[in-house]
Design an enzyme around this catalytic site. Structure first.
Site, PDB file in Angstrom:
ATOM      1  N   HIS A  98      19.425   0.168  -5.205  1.00 42.83           N
ATOM      2  CA  HIS A  98      19.854  -0.786  -4.189  1.00 42.83           C
ATOM      3  C   HIS A  98      19.819  -2.216  -4.733  1.00 42.83           C
ATOM      4  O   HIS A  98      18.901  -2.988  -4.445  1.00 42.83           O
ATOM      5  CB  HIS A  98      18.983  -0.648  -2.940  1.00 42.83           C
ATOM      6  CG  HIS A  98      19.340   0.548  -2.123  1.00 42.83           C
ATOM      7  ND1 HIS A  98      18.468   1.147  -1.243  1.00 42.83           N
ATOM      8  CD2 HIS A  98      20.494   1.269  -2.052  1.00 42.83           C
ATOM      9  CE1 HIS A  98      19.062   2.176  -0.669  1.00 42.83           C
ATOM     10  NE2 HIS A  98      20.285   2.274  -1.146  1.00 42.83           N
ATOM     11  N   CYS A 118      14.665   9.794  -8.861  1.00 45.59           N
ATOM     12  CA  CYS A 118      13.387   9.401  -9.456  1.00 45.59           C
ATOM     13  C   CYS A 118      12.436  10.597  -9.462  1.00 45.59           C
ATOM     14  O   CYS A 118      12.292  11.284  -8.440  1.00 45.59           O
ATOM     15  CB  CYS A 118      12.779   8.252  -8.646  1.00 45.59           C
ATOM     16  SG  CYS A 118      11.113   7.804  -9.185  1.00 45.59           S
ATOM     17  N   HIS A 154      17.204   5.958   5.753  1.00 43.70           N
ATOM     18  CA  HIS A 154      17.126   5.568   4.345  1.00 43.70           C
ATOM     19  C   HIS A 154      17.527   6.765   3.481  1.00 43.70           C
ATOM     20  O   HIS A 154      17.142   7.908   3.774  1.00 43.70           O
ATOM     21  CB  HIS A 154      15.706   5.119   3.996  1.00 43.70           C
ATOM     22  CG  HIS A 154      15.593   4.502   2.636  1.00 43.70           C
ATOM     23  ND1 HIS A 154      15.493   5.268   1.487  1.00 43.70           N
ATOM     24  CD2 HIS A 154      15.592   3.210   2.227  1.00 43.70           C
ATOM     25  CE1 HIS A 154      15.414   4.469   0.444  1.00 43.70           C
ATOM     26  NE2 HIS A 154      15.476   3.222   0.853  1.00 43.70           N
ATOM     27  N   GLU A 193      16.488   7.983   0.753  1.00 40.47           N
ATOM     28  CA  GLU A 193      15.381   8.817   0.282  1.00 40.47           C
ATOM     29  C   GLU A 193      14.896   9.750   1.385  1.00 40.47           C
ATOM     30  O   GLU A 193      14.591  10.924   1.139  1.00 40.47           O
ATOM     31  CB  GLU A 193      14.223   7.947  -0.218  1.00 40.47           C
ATOM     32  CG  GLU A 193      13.080   8.779  -0.784  1.00 40.47           C
ATOM     33  CD  GLU A 193      11.892   7.953  -1.226  1.00 40.47           C
ATOM     34  OE1 GLU A 193      10.748   8.473  -1.132  1.00 40.47           O
ATOM     35  OE2 GLU A 193      12.090   6.802  -1.663  1.00 40.47           O
ATOM     36  N   THR A 251       8.522   7.018  -0.759  1.00 36.46           N
ATOM     37  CA  THR A 251       7.766   6.437  -1.879  1.00 36.46           C
ATOM     38  C   THR A 251       7.704   4.916  -1.859  1.00 36.46           C
ATOM     39  O   THR A 251       6.930   4.322  -2.611  1.00 36.46           O
ATOM     40  CB  THR A 251       8.374   6.869  -3.230  1.00 36.46           C
ATOM     41  OG1 THR A 251       9.705   6.357  -3.329  1.00 36.46           O
ATOM     42  CG2 THR A 251       8.377   8.379  -3.366  1.00 36.46           C
ATOM     43  N   CYS A 304       4.759   5.300  -4.545  1.00 35.93           N
ATOM     44  CA  CYS A 304       4.769   5.305  -6.002  1.00 35.93           C
ATOM     45  C   CYS A 304       3.938   4.155  -6.578  1.00 35.93           C
ATOM     46  O   CYS A 304       3.691   3.149  -5.917  1.00 35.93           O
ATOM     47  CB  CYS A 304       6.199   5.281  -6.536  1.00 35.93           C
ATOM     48  SG  CYS A 304       6.941   3.658  -6.686  1.00 35.93           S
ATOM     49  N   SER A 321      17.193  -2.727   0.212  1.00 33.77           N
ATOM     50  CA  SER A 321      16.142  -2.208  -0.669  1.00 33.77           C
ATOM     51  C   SER A 321      14.836  -2.134   0.103  1.00 33.77           C
ATOM     52  O   SER A 321      14.253  -3.163   0.445  1.00 33.77           O
ATOM     53  CB  SER A 321      15.981  -3.109  -1.899  1.00 33.77           C
ATOM     54  OG  SER A 321      14.778  -2.818  -2.579  1.00 33.77           O
ATOM     55  N   SER A 322      14.368  -0.926   0.369  1.00 33.69           N
ATOM     56  CA  SER A 322      13.149  -0.755   1.155  1.00 33.69           C
ATOM     57  C   SER A 322      11.959  -1.419   0.487  1.00 33.69           C
ATOM     58  O   SER A 322      11.190  -2.136   1.122  1.00 33.69           O
ATOM     59  CB  SER A 322      12.865   0.740   1.357  1.00 33.69           C
ATOM     60  OG  SER A 322      11.636   0.939   2.019  1.00 33.69           O
ATOM     61  N   SER A 350      14.170  -2.599  -7.859  1.00 34.18           N
ATOM     62  CA  SER A 350      15.553  -2.417  -8.300  1.00 34.18           C
ATOM     63  C   SER A 350      16.220  -3.727  -8.704  1.00 34.18           C
ATOM     64  O   SER A 350      17.437  -3.767  -8.916  1.00 34.18           O
ATOM     65  CB  SER A 350      16.367  -1.742  -7.185  1.00 34.18           C
ATOM     66  OG  SER A 350      16.188  -2.390  -5.944  1.00 34.18           O
TER      67      SER A 350
END
Length: 330
Positions: free
Chosen positions: A47, A103, A131, A133, A172, A202, A230-231, A275
Site C-alpha cells: 500500500h 508476507c 482490509h 489481509e 498483522t 508482526c 496502509s493499516s 510500505s
C-alpha cells in the site's frame, strides 16, 4: 536573507520497509527482469502509490481481480497482503503461472486458522473489515468459520456457538495497545480461548510503533510517511497521538506538506510505515531543510535483521514456461 529557524528532527528507527514488503517488491522486480513486461499484480503489491507507480513504469499492471487479465500466458503475482484460497483456485483453473508474494508472517496466520479449524474450534479474527489481509485470512476457510471483531464492544456482543472451544488470531498490522485491550476482553469473557503460539502482530509493526512511542512525547509535531490505505501507517499516526504528540499527520509525499504550517515548532518527529520507501523520508527532510536549519537525531529502539526467501522459481535458473509453472505451484 533572514536566518532560517532551527529545527530538531528525531528520526524514528526502525522505520519504512519491512522484510515482507521488501520481498514482495523484489518479486515484482525480478519477475519483470526474468519474464519481461507485462507482469500482472493482483491488488497493490504494497500500500504505497510511489512504489506502485514506480513498478507500473517498468511494466507491472495492477488489477483488482483475475478476470481483468485477458492474457493467460503472462505471470501473475499475488500481493503481500495475502489472498483467499479461491483466488489461487481460479488462477489454476485459468492455467496461470503465478508467484505468491504473501508476507510469510501473514501466511503464518493463515496456517494457524487452518489448524484451529481442523481441531473444531470457532475462530475469532481481530482486524479491520475490508482490509485485504483480513479478506485473505477469512478466505482460507469456509464462510462462517471465522468471526471478525474490531473493538472491545464487538467482544461484548460475541455469541459463539461453543464458548469453550474458541481461538483468536489477528491481522498483522494492528495497534499493539488496541489489540491488547481486545485480547484481555476476550480472555475475561472466554477464559479457555486459545491464543496464537506466537504473537500475530508482526515484528516490524511492533518495532515501528515502539519507536514512535519513544519519540512522541519529545516532539511538537510528527510526520508519518505512508499511504491512507496502509493499516500499519495509520496505526503509527494513532500511536503518536496517544503517546503525547497530538499534532501528528500522515503524509504520502513531500509535496503534500505545507511546510509553513510547521512554523514555530522546535522538534519534529518522523517515521514511516512498513510500505514506505526511505527515499520519501529523504524527500521530506529536503523540504524542511529548505526552510529550517536542521539538526537530525536517529532514535533507534531495535535492529532488524530478518529476511524472507523468494519463491522458488525466482531463486533458480530460468526454466521453460511449463517448468516454471510447476515450480510456482508446488
Amino acid at each position: 536573507m533572514s536566518e532560517r529557524p532551527n529545527l530538531s528532527v528525531i528520526l524514528c528507527a526502525p522505520r519504512g520497509f519491512c522484510a515482507g514488503v521488501d520481498r514482495a517488491i523484489q518479486i515484482v522486480e525480478l519477475a519483470l527482469q526474468r519474464y519481461g513486461a507485462p507482469v500482472y499484480v493482483r491488488h497493490e503489491i504494497v500500500h504505497n502509490r510511489f512504489v506502485v507507480e514506480s513498478l507500473e513504469a517498468r511494466g507491472a499492471v495492477f488489477v483488482e481481480e483475475l478476470d481483468e487479465i485477458e492474457e493467460d500466458d503472462r505471470p501473475v503475482i499475488f500481493s503481500a497482503h495475502g489472498i483467499p484460497k479461491q483466488v489461487k483456485t481460479d488462477a489454476e483453473a485459468r492455467n496461470f503461472f503465478y508467484l505468491d508474494a504473501t508476507c510469510p508472517l501473514v501466511s503464518k496466520v493463515h496456517r494457524e486458522a487452518e489448524i484451529h479449524h481442523r481441531r473444531g474450534r470457532d475462530i475469532v479474527l481481530i482486524g479491520h473489515k475490508g482490509h485485504p489481509e483480513v479478506v485473505g485470512t477469512m478466505g482460507q476457510l469456509p464462510e462462517g468459520a471465522v468471526t471478525l471483531i474490531e473493538t472491545v464492544g464487538d467482544v461484548m456482543r460475541l455469541e459463539p456457538r461453543d464458548p469453550g472451544n474458541l481461538a483468536w488470531i489477528s491481522q498483522t498490522t494492528l495497534s499493539v495497545d488496541d489489540t491488547r485491550a481486545i485480547v484481555e476482553a476476550l480472555r475475561e469473557r472466554f477464559p479457555d480461548i486459545v491464543s496464537p503460539h506466537k504473537d500475530d502482530i508482526c515484528y516490524a509493526t511492533t518495532n515501528r510503533q515502539e519507536a514512535v512511542k519513544a519519540a512522541a512525547s519529545d516532539c511538537d509535531a510528527m510526520i508519518i510517511v505512508g499511504a491512507p490505505n496502509s493499516s500499519n501507517s495509520q496505526r503509527l499516526r494513532e500511536v503518536a497521538v496517544s503517546s503525547g504528540c497530538t499534532r501528528s499527520v500522515l503524509i504520502q509525499r513531500a509535496r503534500d506538506i505545507d511546510v509553513a504550517a510547521f512554523a514555530g515548532i522546535r522538534t519534529l518527529g518522523i517515521s514511516a510505515g512498513a510500505s514506505a520507501p526511505e527515499t520519501l523520508v529523504e524527500e521530506i527532510l529536503e523540504a524542511f531543510a529548505a526552510r529550517f536549519s536542521l539538526s537530525i537525531e536517529t532514535r533507534r529502539i531495535a535492529d532488524e535483521t530478518i529476511s524472507f526467501p523468494l519463491p522458488r522459481p525466482l531463486r533458480e535458473p530460468a526454466n521453460p514456461p511449463a517448468a516454471e509453472k510447476a515450480l510456482a505451484t508446488s
